[in-house]
Design a protein around this motif. Sequence first.
Motif, mmCIF file in Angstrom:
data_model
loop_
_atom_site.group_PDB
_atom_site.id
_atom_site.type_symbol
_atom_site.label_atom_id
_atom_site.label_comp_id
_atom_site.label_asym_id
_atom_site.label_seq_id
_atom_site.Cartn_x
_atom_site.Cartn_y
_atom_site.Cartn_z
ATOM 1 N N ALA A 20 0.827 -1.207 0.000
ATOM 2 C CA ALA A 20 0.000 0.000 0.000
ATOM 3 C C ALA A 20 0.863 1.258 0.000
ATOM 4 O O ALA A 20 0.538 2.251 -0.667
ATOM 5 N N ALA A 21 1.973 1.220 0.735
ATOM 6 C CA ALA A 21 2.870 2.379 0.770
ATOM 7 C C ALA A 21 3.563 2.570 -0.576
ATOM 8 O O ALA A 21 3.704 3.701 -1.067
ATOM 9 N N ALA A 22 3.992 1.463 -1.178
ATOM 10 C CA ALA A 22 4.648 1.546 -2.483
ATOM 11 C C ALA A 22 3.696 2.093 -3.539
ATOM 12 O O ALA A 22 4.098 2.833 -4.445
ATOM 13 N N ALA A 23 2.401 1.740 -3.416
ATOM 14 C CA ALA A 23 1.408 2.239 -4.369
ATOM 15 C C ALA A 23 1.248 3.753 -4.278
ATOM 16 O O ALA A 23 0.806 4.393 -5.236
ATOM 17 N N ARG A 24 1.606 4.330 -3.139
ATOM 18 C CA ARG A 24 1.567 5.785 -2.983
ATOM 19 C C ARG A 24 2.858 6.437 -3.481
ATOM 20 O O ARG A 24 3.004 7.655 -3.403
ATOM 21 N N GLY A 25 3.774 5.605 -3.953
ATOM 22 C CA GLY A 25 5.035 6.129 -4.448
ATOM 23 C C GLY A 25 6.066 6.370 -3.367
ATOM 24 O O GLY A 25 7.059 7.071 -3.596
ATOM 25 N N TRP A 26 5.850 5.781 -2.192
ATOM 26 C CA TRP A 26 6.763 5.982 -1.080
ATOM 27 C C TRP A 26 7.828 4.887 -1.056
ATOM 28 O O TRP A 26 7.612 3.771 -1.535
ATOM 29 N N ARG A 27 8.947 5.211 -0.469
ATOM 30 C CA ARG A 27 10.031 4.245 -0.321
ATOM 31 C C ARG A 27 9.709 3.294 0.828
ATOM 32 O O ARG A 27 9.282 3.717 1.905
ATOM 33 N N VAL A 28 9.936 2.004 0.594
ATOM 34 C CA VAL A 28 9.679 0.986 1.612
ATOM 35 C C VAL A 28 10.918 0.115 1.761
ATOM 36 O O VAL A 28 11.441 -0.415 0.777
ATOM 37 N N ASP A 29 11.398 -0.027 2.992
ATOM 38 C CA ASP A 29 12.528 -0.906 3.296
ATOM 39 C C ASP A 29 12.038 -2.007 4.229
ATOM 40 O O ASP A 29 11.586 -1.718 5.344
ATOM 41 N N VAL A 30 12.107 -3.261 3.784
ATOM 42 C CA VAL A 30 11.687 -4.401 4.602
ATOM 43 C C VAL A 30 12.920 -5.107 5.137
ATOM 44 O O VAL A 30 13.850 -5.406 4.377
ATOM 45 N N GLU A 31 12.942 -5.357 6.450
ATOM 46 C CA GLU A 31 14.050 -6.107 7.054
ATOM 47 C C GLU A 31 14.053 -7.499 6.427
ATOM 48 O O GLU A 31 13.059 -8.222 6.515
ATOM 49 N N PRO A 32 15.139 -7.921 5.772
ATOM 50 C CA PRO A 32 15.082 -9.089 4.890
ATOM 51 C C PRO A 32 15.105 -10.456 5.569
ATOM 52 O O PRO A 32 14.582 -11.417 5.013
ATOM 53 N N SER A 33 15.697 -10.575 6.747
ATOM 54 C CA SER A 33 15.874 -11.911 7.315
ATOM 55 C C SER A 33 14.574 -12.512 7.833
ATOM 56 O O SER A 33 14.361 -13.723 7.754
ATOM 57 N N THR A 34 13.674 -11.667 8.359
ATOM 58 C CA THR A 34 12.403 -12.166 8.888
ATOM 59 C C THR A 34 11.194 -11.600 8.159
ATOM 60 O O THR A 34 10.115 -12.175 8.230
ATOM 61 N N THR A 42 8.619 8.801 3.601
ATOM 62 C CA THR A 42 7.869 9.723 2.752
ATOM 63 C C THR A 42 8.587 11.068 2.731
ATOM 64 O O THR A 42 9.600 11.257 3.407
ATOM 65 N N GLY A 43 8.031 11.989 1.990
ATOM 66 C CA GLY A 43 8.606 13.325 1.992
ATOM 67 C C GLY A 43 8.402 14.049 3.298
ATOM 68 O O GLY A 43 9.069 15.048 3.581
ATOM 69 N N SER A 44 7.470 13.525 4.129
ATOM 70 C CA SER A 44 7.140 14.195 5.388
ATOM 71 C C SER A 44 7.744 13.536 6.615
ATOM 72 O O SER A 44 7.758 14.133 7.694
ATOM 73 N N GLY A 45 8.198 12.293 6.488
ATOM 74 C CA GLY A 45 8.735 11.636 7.668
ATOM 75 C C GLY A 45 8.979 10.159 7.458
ATOM 76 O O GLY A 45 8.943 9.647 6.335
ATOM 77 N N LEU A 250 -7.997 0.415 7.547
ATOM 78 C CA LEU A 250 -7.092 0.542 8.687
ATOM 79 C C LEU A 250 -5.663 0.810 8.216
ATOM 80 O O LEU A 250 -4.964 1.674 8.768
ATOM 81 N N ILE A 251 -5.229 0.092 7.190
ATOM 82 C CA ILE A 251 -3.881 0.303 6.657
ATOM 83 C C ILE A 251 -3.753 1.708 6.078
ATOM 84 O O ILE A 251 -2.743 2.396 6.286
ATOM 85 N N ALA A 252 -4.788 2.155 5.367
ATOM 86 C CA ALA A 252 -4.755 3.505 4.800
ATOM 87 C C ALA A 252 -4.646 4.555 5.899
ATOM 88 O O ALA A 252 -3.894 5.534 5.775
ATOM 89 N N ARG A 253 -5.373 4.352 7.004
ATOM 90 C CA ARG A 253 -5.316 5.301 8.115
ATOM 91 C C ARG A 253 -3.919 5.311 8.743
ATOM 92 O O ARG A 253 -3.415 6.367 9.137
ATOM 93 N N ALA A 254 -3.306 4.129 8.821
ATOM 94 C CA ALA A 254 -1.953 4.050 9.371
ATOM 95 C C ALA A 254 -0.960 4.801 8.487
ATOM 96 O O ALA A 254 -0.043 5.465 8.988
ATOM 97 N N LEU A 255 -1.145 4.714 7.177
ATOM 98 C CA LEU A 255 -0.238 5.410 6.264
ATOM 99 C C LEU A 255 -0.522 6.910 6.220
ATOM 100 O O LEU A 255 0.397 7.715 6.017
ATOM 101 N N ASP A 256 -1.777 7.281 6.429
ATOM 102 C CA ASP A 256 -2.130 8.705 6.407
ATOM 103 C C ASP A 256 -1.365 9.500 7.461
ATOM 104 O O ASP A 256 -1.108 10.699 7.285
#
Length: 259
Positions: A20-34, A42-45, A250-256
Amino acid sequence: MSTGMRTDFETEAVRLVSAAAAARGWRVDVEPSTRFCCRVVTGSGVGFVVGTDLGLNDSASRRVAQDKAFAAHFLGVDGVPVVETRVLPSAAEVEVLSGWEWPVVVKPCRGHGGLGVGLARGVEEIEEAYTAASALDSVVVVQRYRSAAEVRVMVLDGEVLASFGKERAEGRIGANLSQGAAWTDVSERLHPEVAMLAVRATGCLGLRVSGVDILLNRWDGTEGAEVLEVNATPGLRALAMHRPEKLDRLIARALDRLC
């Protein structure tokens, strides 16, 4: 450092938020081992998601909700009907149960998922139940046992997202999905007063999102309604199974919050 027991759905929740975050064009870093944690930039934080914790609740309110003794105290102060809960200092100090009827439920104070929860039918069973609970938490609580219907009401920003009737698996005390319980969507049958009780309990603990477990005589009534627990994570797996559109909200509200 261990982050505790992890489930497949917790990594799935991280995947859903990441998408959902990537669909907004935001950078997403997932911890790879787990793949149990991701960072959204985002541009704001910057914001983090860890398992099913979407970051909507502040850390202090989340800790109070997790502590069954703290939560019961503050709910009671605000006049919210709550299952009576007392700290059991040791297995020998059963005088704290004076005036109670048996059986009683013995729990780790900050436990989750039904782990370490036991039923003591008399003084002779307290030590075994206390030992199991204290293996998971240095503080152990006891609650009055009720043979009653149990419903999980999920709240987001003062509104009910969904509610589920919880049926315990045979031989289980708790009604958690992780313990094989069956959850039935009762959103259309939940009495408005019970819904408002969940909203009120959530607000009392300063939470934006919660899953409030309520005991009552029947799912679609109000008699005997008491708050059993307030969970700072509402139960995303049940939303994914029965109300996926609510999970998306709920996910959208968390990203907002990162905008």
